[in-house]
Design a protein around this motif. Structure first.
Motif, PDB file in Angstrom:
ATOM      1  N   TYR A  18       0.949  -1.191  -0.116  1.00 43.37           N
ATOM      2  CA  TYR A  18       0.121  -0.019  -0.007  1.00 43.37           C
ATOM      3  C   TYR A  18       0.914   1.198   0.071  1.00 43.37           C
ATOM      4  O   TYR A  18       2.015   1.123   0.598  1.00 43.37           O
ATOM      5  N   ASN A  19       0.420   2.409  -0.638  1.00 43.34           N
ATOM      6  CA  ASN A  19       0.744   3.353  -0.464  1.00 43.34           C
ATOM      7  C   ASN A  19      -0.304   4.213   0.629  1.00 43.34           C
ATOM      8  O   ASN A  19      -1.296   4.204   0.292  1.00 43.34           O
ATOM      9  N   ILE A  20       0.333   4.964   1.446  1.00 43.62           N
ATOM     10  CA  ILE A  20      -0.337   5.805   2.478  1.00 43.62           C
ATOM     11  C   ILE A  20       0.020   7.354   2.410  1.00 43.62           C
ATOM     12  O   ILE A  20       1.404   7.503   2.414  1.00 43.62           O
ATOM     13  N   PHE A  21      -0.796   7.980   2.111  1.00 42.33           N
ATOM     14  CA  PHE A  21      -0.373   9.436   2.124  1.00 42.33           C
ATOM     15  C   PHE A  21      -1.647  10.457   2.576  1.00 42.33           C
ATOM     16  O   PHE A  21      -2.649  10.061   2.641  1.00 42.33           O
ATOM     17  N   VAL A  22      -1.123  11.297   2.892  1.00 40.96           N
ATOM     18  CA  VAL A  22      -2.077  12.682   3.258  1.00 40.96           C
ATOM     19  C   VAL A  22      -2.207  13.684   2.162  1.00 40.96           C
ATOM     20  O   VAL A  22      -1.318  14.047   1.638  1.00 40.96           O
TER      21      VAL A  22
ATOM     22  N   MET B 261       3.295  12.437   0.959  1.00 49.65           N
ATOM     23  CA  MET B 261       3.324  10.560   0.887  1.00 49.65           C
ATOM     24  C   MET B 261       4.271  10.281   2.075  1.00 49.65           C
ATOM     25  O   MET B 261       5.175  10.819   2.514  1.00 49.65           O
ATOM     26  N   HIS B 262       3.560   9.006   2.869  1.00 53.31           N
ATOM     27  CA  HIS B 262       4.304   8.683   3.986  1.00 53.31           C
ATOM     28  C   HIS B 262       5.557   7.981   3.445  1.00 53.31           C
ATOM     29  O   HIS B 262       5.550   7.459   2.392  1.00 53.31           O
ATOM     30  N   PRO B 263       6.627   8.388   4.189  1.00 56.21           N
ATOM     31  CA  PRO B 263       8.095   7.916   3.655  1.00 56.21           C
ATOM     32  C   PRO B 263       8.033   6.504   3.454  1.00 56.21           C
ATOM     33  O   PRO B 263       9.101   6.194   2.645  1.00 56.21           O
ATOM     34  N   ASP B 264       7.446   5.859   4.334  1.00 55.80           N
ATOM     35  CA  ASP B 264       7.320   4.162   4.515  1.00 55.80           C
ATOM     36  C   ASP B 264       6.650   3.793   3.022  1.00 55.80           C
ATOM     37  O   ASP B 264       6.858   2.608   2.929  1.00 55.80           O
ATOM     38  N   SER B 265       5.976   4.669   2.456  1.00 53.33           N
ATOM     39  CA  SER B 265       5.242   4.150   1.208  1.00 53.33           C
ATOM     40  C   SER B 265       6.332   3.774   0.100  1.00 53.33           C
ATOM     41  O   SER B 265       7.292   4.646  -0.277  1.00 53.33           O
ATOM     42  N   PRO B 266       6.159   2.816  -0.604  1.00 54.15           N
ATOM     43  CA  PRO B 266       5.231   1.855  -0.528  1.00 54.15           C
ATOM     44  C   PRO B 266       5.471   0.842   0.501  1.00 54.15           C
ATOM     45  O   PRO B 266       6.561   0.383   0.744  1.00 54.15           O
ATOM     46  N   ASN B 267       4.630   0.192   1.203  1.00 54.46           N
ATOM     47  CA  ASN B 267       5.047  -0.982   2.237  1.00 54.46           C
ATOM     48  C   ASN B 267       3.789  -1.978   2.303  1.00 54.46           C
ATOM     49  O   ASN B 267       2.615  -1.665   1.912  1.00 54.46           O
ATOM     50  N   THR B 268       4.020  -2.870   3.062  1.00 52.54           N
ATOM     51  CA  THR B 268       3.042  -3.864   3.309  1.00 52.54           C
ATOM     52  C   THR B 268       1.921  -3.528   4.163  1.00 52.54           C
ATOM     53  O   THR B 268       2.517  -2.688   5.217  1.00 52.54           O
TER      54      THR B 268
END
Length: 564
Positions: free
Chosen positions: A250-254, A288-295
DNA sequence: GGTCTGACATCTTGCAGAAAATAA
DNA sequence: TTATTTTCTGCAAGATGTCAGACC
């Protein structure tokens, strides 16, 4: 390396935004019953053929260490996660104490339902909703669904906002285009049911981790400073997600969109709309959350914090590394969380629908300002933001002792303190502590010690249903520990915080009510002088000192933190 | 008059290196 | 005894709200 690859995905996304004129979407989705708490969440199946995704991974991973150390899988994180089940064991007790603290520790999916049922429901999932209601964002083609200055309009929940707002700012009357995910059920762990309209089983549920703090600010209409160099949000956005596929990526962002079509002005002690918002301002609106993309496992394992997100009014900041979101002063904004399922390599799967989920938390709305307008907001910031500690009155003389006590390293005290080695860090405040833990710590400090409102009294916002009116928000379940009831902790705080209705006070407070009172007296123009002899401040100091003595001896104090 | 900007003092954070503790 | 790990300390960078002045 191509220059484009050096850019943040958010920047690139924003580029797409720029090509689209803003609009006020009115999807007109069906509105579910709205009870105690409004939920605004949408999930859209949007276009998915984003070249952006292909570069997301490399860039975000690169920034992981630099920009978001907290979100990494640090040993502390592991440790924290391991602690969760244990903490759940005392969750019920914590709820009696302090909802915000409980929030923090009830994130675990293994939380006990019985605890949740009796909890004051300070945190509950916002399940996404599926269907083209609100202009949700798509990584693949953001421009199609969201203008660079999209506006969400005020709807049902804003009537609640206006009712609960001390300023009484008019926010209602604008039809909300979004569908509401579900109505608040009164329990922090809402279980999906396939029979519920608008809900899709197995979809993500999102918790706003620091919701109590957001609610405190929301009561007074949150303001966020924007500067040229960028200013962090406080409170910052922090979420916990469940319901993701642990193995999927997933990509997670605001993103931050206009909350209404108005330009706002602070007049007569309250925010009033003043003209129309400028919707033509360009600039990056996505972080974008820096961890993106991640599981999914990664996202669900830990808190998803956006503490490094910066707000700016510098339109030229669009070409920064994506850490800054460009806003306009005196406009009201609504942050939104987007969860986009992607392929392992960060690219989108164009064949499967329903991979974009959007979550909106009304309590995170804020007005961007270049200087604080409402002194209540200023005071809340000072009280809760550790970086602003220097502006707390009587900090050295009154607060230090208790601060030391309340931050005494404890195995469960703060996930943060577990992450950061050294007592020095355990003693020091942190965002996380301030946002989530210190409430809890304060409860420790006054485990039924009759300490009054000092550190442990909340003067502003209930943490139960923050969008409710103060009267509604009075939480009958917020029963203190035995002994705390006898202390009548509200008495002093009631007398000291004049502007805030006593009914919205709670024991949930990040910081001491002692210096809060002092500052409130200093700052608030409506305050009446309090003679020193009769000042509650003095009595609180005494109470606090007494507490220092008693807390150390209080077996219950340690027992409360004991895992065994 | 309202809004914005930059300097300022204070505080927290994060990092690197030293010191101490522990294991091999 | 040596190597590794953990803890502690110091410092620079960064974040905070305040304030005075500039800008519109």
């Amino acid at each position: 390396m191509q220059l484009e690859h050096c850019l943040s995905p958010s920047i690139m996304l924003s580029k797409k935004f720029l090509n689209v004129s803003s609009s006020y979407p009115h999807a007109g989705g069906s509105e579910l019953a709205l009870h105690d708490h409004p939920i605004i969440s949408t999930t859209d199946n949007l276009e998915r053929s984003s070249p952006l995704k292909k570069i997301t991974r490399g860039m975000t991973n690169q920034s992981d260490t630099d920009n978001f150390p907290d979100s990494k899988d640090t040993p502390g994180d592991v440790q924290r996660n391991k602690l969760s089940p244990v903490l759940d064991g005392v969750s019920e007790l914590r709820h009696s104490f302090d909802g915000s603290a409980a929030d923090r520790y009830l994130l675990s999916q293994s939380s006990q339902p019985q605890s949740a049922a009796s909890a004051p429901s300070t945190m509950f999932p916002y399940p996404s909703q599926h269907g083209p209601a609100h202009p949700a964002f798509s990584i693949a083609s953001p421009s199609r669904y969201m203008a660079h200055h999209p506006v969400i309009t005020n709807g049902a929940y804003n009537s609640l906002l206006s009712n609960s707002s001390p300023q009484g700012y008019p926010t209602a009357g604008y039809p909300y285009p979004q569908q509401y995910g579900h109505s608040y059920q009164g329990a922090p762990f809402y279980q999906f049911s396939s029979t519920q309209p608008g809900l899709v089983p197995g979809k993500a549920q999102v918790y706003l981790c620091n919701r109590p703090l957001w609610l405190k600010f929301h009561r007074h209409q949150t303001e966020m400073i924007i500067t040229k160099q960028g200013r962090r949000m406080f409170p910052f956005l922090s979420f916990n997600i469940s319901g993701l596929d642990p193995t999927a990526h997933y990509n997670i962002f605001v993103d931050v969109i206009l909350a209404d079509p108005n330009h706002w002005r602070f007049q007569g002690g309250k925010w009033v709309p003043c003209g129309k918002a400028d919707t033509n301002v360009q600039g990056n609106r996505v972080y974008m959350h820096p961890d993106s993309p991640n599981t999914g496992a990664h996202w669900m394992r830990q808190e998803i914090s956006f503490g490094k997100l910066k707000l700016t009014n510098n339109k030229g900041a669009s070409n920064n590394n994506g850490q800054m979101v460009v806003l306009q002063s005196l406009h009201k904004y609504q942050p939104r969380l987007h969860v986009v399922e992607v392929n392992e390599d960060g690219t989108e799967d164009t064949n499967q629908p329903g991979r974009v989920q959007t979550f909106t938390f009304p309590e995170t709305q804020f007005i961007a300002v270049t200087a604080y307008q409402n002194t209540d907001i200023t005071q809340l910031k000072i009280d809760h933001n550790p970086f602003a500690k220097g502006f707390r009155d009587n900090y050295d003389t009154i607060y230090t002792g208790c601060d030391m006590d309340r931050l005494t390293p404890s195995p469960n005290d703060s996930p943060r303190s577990q992450i950061v080695p050294g007592a020095r860090y355990a003693m020091a405040g942190s965002f996380l502590q301030d946002q989530f833990v210190s409430n809890y710590a304060k409860s420790r400090f006054h485990p039924g010690a009759g300490a009054g409102p000092g550190p442990g009294a909340d003067r502003s916002v209930p943490h139960t249903n923050g969008l409710l009116s103060p009267q509604q928000a009075e939480d009958p379940e917020r029963s203190p520990l035995p002994g705390a009831e006898d202390s009548k902790p509200k008495d002093l705080s009631d007398s000291s915080w004049i502007e805030t209705p006593s009914s919205i006070k709670s024991i949930d407070s990040t910081d001491s009510g002692i210096y809060e009172q002092a500052k409130r007296r200093r700052i608030s123009p409506s305050d009446t002088p309090v003679s020193e002899s009769s000042s509650p401040l003095k009595s609180e100091v005494l109470t606090q000192r007494d507490c220092e003595k008693t807390c150390a001896k209080d077996i219950g104090y340690y027992g409360f933190y004991s895992h065994s």
